[in-house]
Design an enzyme around this catalytic site. Structure first.
Site, PDB file in Angstrom:
ATOM      1  N   HIS A 154      68.899  49.028  33.815  1.00 42.64           N
ATOM      2  CA  HIS A 154      68.379  50.641  33.701  1.00 42.64           C
ATOM      3  C   HIS A 154      67.708  50.675  32.331  1.00 42.64           C
ATOM      4  O   HIS A 154      66.820  51.622  32.199  1.00 42.64           O
ATOM      5  CB  HIS A 154      69.755  51.472  33.661  1.00 42.64           C
ATOM      6  CG  HIS A 154      70.568  51.430  34.749  1.00 42.64           C
ATOM      7  ND1 HIS A 154      69.934  51.434  36.107  1.00 42.64           N
ATOM      8  CD2 HIS A 154      71.766  51.472  35.308  1.00 42.64           C
ATOM      9  CE1 HIS A 154      70.928  51.249  37.055  1.00 42.64           C
ATOM     10  NE2 HIS A 154      72.135  51.489  36.538  1.00 42.64           N
ATOM     11  N   ASP A 194      66.661  50.436  41.599  1.00 48.34           N
ATOM     12  CA  ASP A 194      67.520  50.856  40.288  1.00 48.34           C
ATOM     13  C   ASP A 194      67.425  52.222  40.129  1.00 48.34           C
ATOM     14  O   ASP A 194      66.289  53.018  40.119  1.00 48.34           O
ATOM     15  CB  ASP A 194      66.478  50.360  39.051  1.00 48.34           C
ATOM     16  CG  ASP A 194      67.262  50.456  37.625  1.00 48.34           C
ATOM     17  OD1 ASP A 194      67.737  51.635  37.704  1.00 48.34           O
ATOM     18  OD2 ASP A 194      67.421  49.678  36.859  1.00 48.34           O
ATOM     19  N   HIS A 195      68.462  52.897  40.276  1.00 49.27           N
ATOM     20  CA  HIS A 195      68.467  54.352  40.699  1.00 49.27           C
ATOM     21  C   HIS A 195      68.166  55.132  39.468  1.00 49.27           C
ATOM     22  O   HIS A 195      67.748  56.332  39.514  1.00 49.27           O
ATOM     23  CB  HIS A 195      69.705  55.009  41.194  1.00 49.27           C
ATOM     24  CG  HIS A 195      71.004  55.023  40.148  1.00 49.27           C
ATOM     25  ND1 HIS A 195      71.754  53.852  39.937  1.00 49.27           N
ATOM     26  CD2 HIS A 195      71.354  55.972  39.270  1.00 49.27           C
ATOM     27  CE1 HIS A 195      72.587  54.271  38.923  1.00 49.27           C
ATOM     28  NE2 HIS A 195      72.137  55.389  38.559  1.00 49.27           N
TER      29      HIS A 195
END
Length: 507
Positions: A242, A179-180
């Site tokens: 996110h 999950d960047h």
């Protein structure tokens, strides 16, 4: 670091060019890759090694945060790249790949490791994992790791099915779910800031905090992603992953010298403590909306239904806001307001903590213009921390004037999210990756919202492109006497200039 082969599925895709290759280059320059390191790019196109290397070279020159200023060093980096044509569905192609991997490993010392990075659509994850196992690619004397990108499923059931399929070939400790947002420097700083600052530790509870707001707004529309986005929406694209990850990172309370296992345990406990939503109250906690035509940055833009590739009567959400509550001793009674949307007034990801008002025993204070005390984490596009505190106005001692304590990091020198995450994966540090427990629990919390969207229990509102969202989102906070906070300089109706200042949203 031990010798490693980095096997990249989807090597000709946009993510590889924009993020993965620049990240690998910057890690290489900083000495954070193994001395013996080989990248094998995979794709359907019949590229030669030279063609592939030229593509990687162009990607680094175009997208790397660091300019290429050492030709000899750069040539050494590019020489580590090879290409292998592969059809994801054909097992024999994986056997050919295995031969190539073993050929490179012959010149590597020790017991070389294998990292499989799946920069492809999630519909291919299970097939690739099965073929890695069936072909023997997963049989290595060193470690093996599987790195996958979101989405991790489309709902709770599909996420569980995907995890069961991947578990046939990789154990949980071998799966690294990217999950960047967890790679963003400011998100990673949240736990350090709390651990190393007694002042924040003392304030970090329902005793002093009135409410928390987490916003991720975008000015862009669906662009070329219409086919994907109309089946996904803001709830799946941003909220389930996110936004909930930011909530976990903000609210967990860690002891000193926490291990990755402790971090993951604490994150799991946050999700377990989230008050579940039920059919009878879900419409009072969640707002969904879709953007209509408007003006963004001085440019007229069409509404969602007029975007190319969007069905005429689509009910897809491009905006979601929700009120969440954590039922534990630290956060009980503190509402968490989370919102995310496309085609909004500004591009910004921020966390705003609003503190409770001080006791007012003075009539002058009660009638003053004293504003709330705020702690703001700016996550993107700029990174920084701001304290907004009250101070007496020296020109008018019966009035208050907010003062600001600002810290802004030098974003140009900060590592990109993918640099941090790839480095952590190579080093076997899972702290900033999503564990299956987190994925399952987040889907479990979101699933009633998906059901309500599907059966129309939550109405679809509309908001003008270039605005701060629908009026219903303001009403969501007004129920508790709260307001969304905005950076004053991003509000077109606000004339405040100079230092950063935060004001109430006024849609």
């Amino acid at each position: 670091m031990e010798a490693t082969t980095f096997v990249l599925f989807g090597a000709t895709g946009d993510l590889a060019k924009r993020k993965i290759y620049p990240a690998l280059y910057n890690l290489f320059v900083e000495g954070k890759l193994p001395e013996h390191f080989r990248v094998i790019g995979l794709g359907r196109r019949p590229f030669t090694d030279e063609t592939f290397q030229a593509s990687v070279q162009n990607a680094v020159h175009t997208f790397s945060r660091r300019a290429v200023d050492n030709t000899e060093q750069f040539n050494q980096f590019i020489a580590a790249f090879s290409y292998c044509p592969l059809n994801i569905d054909i097992t024999d192609d994986y056997k050919k790949l295995l031969q190539l991997v073993e050929q490179f490993e012959e010149s590597m010392p020790g017991n070389p490791n294998r990292m499989f990075y799946l920069s492809v659509g999630p519909e291919f994850f299970a097939t690739i994992a099965d073929n890695i196992k069936a072909s023997g690619l997963g049989d290595t004397k060193g470690w093996k790791r599987l790195v996958i990108e979101k989405p991790f499923g489309h709902d709770l059931e599909s996420a569980r099915q995907l995890n069961a399929q991947l578990s046939q070939s990789f154990s949980e400790d071998e799966v690294y779910r990217i999950d960047h947002y967890l790679g963003k420097p400011m998100i990673q700083e949240l736990e350090i800031l709390q651990q190393s600052n007694p002042v924040l530790q003392a304030l970090w509870s329902n005793r002093y905090i009135s409410n928390v707001q987490i916003t991720a707004s975008e000015t862009v529309g669906v662009e070329e992603r219409a086919g994907y986005y109309d089946h996904t929406g803001a709830i799946r694209d941003m909220f389930q992953n996110h936004m909930l990850q930011m909530l976990m990172m903000l609210t967990l309370r860690l002891p000193e010298n926490s291990t990755p296992e402790i971090v993951r345990f604490k994150k799991k406990k946050i999700l377990e403590a989230l008050e579940p939503l039920h059919r009878e109250n879900i419409a009072q906690h969640v707002v969904r909306a879709q953007y209509s035509a408007g003006n963004v940055g001085g440019k007229e833009v069409v509404g969602y239904l007029n975007e190319p590739g969007i069905p005429e009567h689509s009910q897809n959400d491009t905006y979601v806001a929700a009120k969440l509550e954590i039922d534990d001793s630290f956060w009980r009674g503190v509402p968490f307001y989370i919102r995310t949307g496309k085609r909004m007034a500004e591009k910004s990801t921020r966390i705003v903590i609003e503190f409770k008002e001080a006791l007012r025993n003075n009539t002058a204070l009660i009638n003053s213009n004293q504003v709330a005390n705020l702690l703001i984490y700016e996550i993107s596009p700029n990174e920084g921390i701001t304290f907004q505190l009250n101070s007496r106005d020296p020109q008018n001692k019966d009035q208050f004037k907010p003062i600001h304590i600002n810290f802004n990091s030098n974003g140009n020198d900060a590592p990109e999210a993918y640099e941090s995450l790839i480095s952590d994966a190579l080093n076997g540090d899972p702290t900033f990756f999503a564990h299956w427990d987190e994925v399952e629990l987040s889907w479990k919390w979101v699933q009633p919202i998906l059901n309500a969207f599907a059966d129309g229990s939550i109405p679809l509102n509309y908001y003008e492109a270039g605005s701060n969202g629908p009026a219903a989102a303001d009403e969501l906070l007004a129920q508790n006497g709260h307001h969304w906070w905005l950076d004053a300089k991003s509000d077109a109706n606000n004339k405040v200039q100079g230092e950063k200042q935060y004001v109430y949203s006024n849609n």
